[in-house]
Design an enzyme around this catalytic site. Sequence first.
Site, short mmCIF file in Angstrom:
data_model
loop_
_atom_site.label_atom_id
_atom_site.label_comp_id
_atom_site.label_asym_id
_atom_site.label_seq_id
_atom_site.Cartn_x
_atom_site.Cartn_y
_atom_site.Cartn_z
N GLY A 138 11.26 -4.96 5.70
CA GLY A 138 10.07 -5.56 4.91
C GLY A 138 8.86 -4.84 5.34
O GLY A 138 8.98 -4.10 5.93
N CYS A 139 7.52 -5.35 5.09
CA CYS A 139 6.68 -4.63 5.65
C CYS A 139 4.98 -5.00 5.15
O CYS A 139 5.16 -5.81 4.23
CB CYS A 139 6.56 -3.12 5.56
SG CYS A 139 8.16 -2.32 6.49
N ALA A 140 4.33 -4.44 5.88
CA ALA A 140 2.77 -4.62 5.26
C ALA A 140 2.31 -3.28 5.12
O ALA A 140 2.51 -2.27 5.87
CB ALA A 140 1.91 -5.35 6.24
#
Lengths: 363, 238
Positions: free
Chosen positions: A12-14
């Site tokens: 997942g991530c930003a």
Amino acid sequence: MKREGEIRIPSGCAIAAVISTEGRRMDGGGIIRAMIPMHERSNGLGGGFAGYGIYPEFRDFFALHLFFDDSAARKSCEQFLKDHFEIVHDEKIPTRTIPAITGEPIIRRYFVAPLKSVLAAQQVDEREYVARTVMRINSQIPGCHVFSSGKNMGCFKAVGYPEDVGRFYRLEEYGAYCWTSHGRYPTNTPGWWGGAHPFGLLDYSIVHNGEISSYDANRRYIEMFGYHCTLKTDTEVITYIMDYLLRRQGLTLEEAASVVAAPFWTTIENKSEEDKKRLTYLRSVFSSLLLTGPFSIVLGFEGGLMALNDRLKLRAMVTGRKDDRVFIASEETAIRAMEPDAEDIRYPAGGEPVIVQVKEGCF
Amino acid sequence: MLLDARDMDYTALNTMLRQESDCRIINCLGHRFLGAGMSDKRITISGIPGNALGAYLDGAEIEVFGNAQDAVGDTMNAGRIVIHGNVGDAAGYAMRGGKIFVRGDAGYRTGIHMKAYQEKNPVLVIGGRAGSFLGEYQAGGTIVVLGMHTDGRPIVSNFPGAGMHGGRMYIRSDCAGIRFPVQVQHHPAEEEDMALLRPILEEYCACFRLDPGPLLESRFTVVTPDSANPYKQMYVAN
């Protein structure tokens, strides 16, 4: 511990980015601030940044950023570099010792130019030569990893939360007309420094939130053209796909976006005859480069950036603007953290590229 | 109670919210899960709340004077969420009761998996436009899209009602040029449709100080599952 390349991991991530269309230099403080409200999207196993326009004094030289496991690896790699490049300057990349970042490898940068005689003998241009050499180091010299190889730009990445990684690399001391950033949430990871984002090749860099399910199909195709996917992460393959489509095939950014986030055939059916022809051509010729599964990415390059979502928009992306600055992030709060008065908040559709370029002559 | 969210993490902020009765939050910046599961208070928010605002909401009322992000009212059961700006993707995801009123636009997958049961009948109203996959797999409740946006883009994007097998959607448009999937049917709203819509629009307009008159006089298209479609059978006749 298994390393990147020995194990496949979903993530997942930003992501966040800012660019000044006037080419105004901004220090790294703002982009670090953007990552703070998105802290929860990362898990401390990777953070990184790319800055463009940060090495004006060496703007004509490729800036190679390298991780070395130990001084023996450094020694063998430095000999290799001397055999292939003129090295005009090399130094330790300045870092700050902070409790949040530990276990760092040896981190150095080399400003280099390919040897003219070697270029002539191999009959390749300097970018192709550098790309090939980076592939060679990363796949053949143990203990060495080139994580940035563009001119007048650089990637900075580590295991840690992005806001800590930014402080570790003293990004407030650099001035860039464009910054991109990433916080990583790999769920089964060994978490190695080289596996953090951005991934870079030449001046192309990618930060990516998502998980592409077409990884192996894409990898098999792109490896036919001399790219070596050494890290088994989908972001690495996206980086090479962009280099292949933009630099080697000469596609425009919009065309490259229509390849990796191709519209559904039902959507293409409803387009004008001209669009239908173009989109059908791109989907047919580059069918193996369609990225399926969720992604939002920011591609950085010399003088601009492109943000893109998968065609189903399975990941978040928001854009905003204030004066000469354009902001892109996984969440509006990240934009507000950079600029509380950001205007023109927009939500690009899936497969709709957002392309921002700095005024000609300003970068 | 006034809560200044600046430099406060979302866990601390939610803990304070739980301990207080009515609250006003200022300087909100990305704080997640605000009001999650709460049942007995009114929360007003200035700034940008983080993802999953009012998730599992169980009767509380939340009003945001600005934009909200993704997954507003995820699986909410009762209560009301009023957003004066836009919402991100997946607003009202799996919502099974209560109301969400949005003044601006909504992102992708709005109202996906919305459902109804006995007295629970969720309502989701979008003032502007909605992105692709509006009401995907909708199984119950009411989704309304008013199209008061001004950017010239279509009122709904691709694949509205894909996999829909219950509930209804009202779209304030004749829907010419919108491609619906085979498992839904749509028709211009008739008197009995408008009678069901009227109280919803009146309540919506009261939240934003709008005049419901012109909206009630507009042409709506009603989208419902095709009664002959197999999805309904799959979920009901087992």
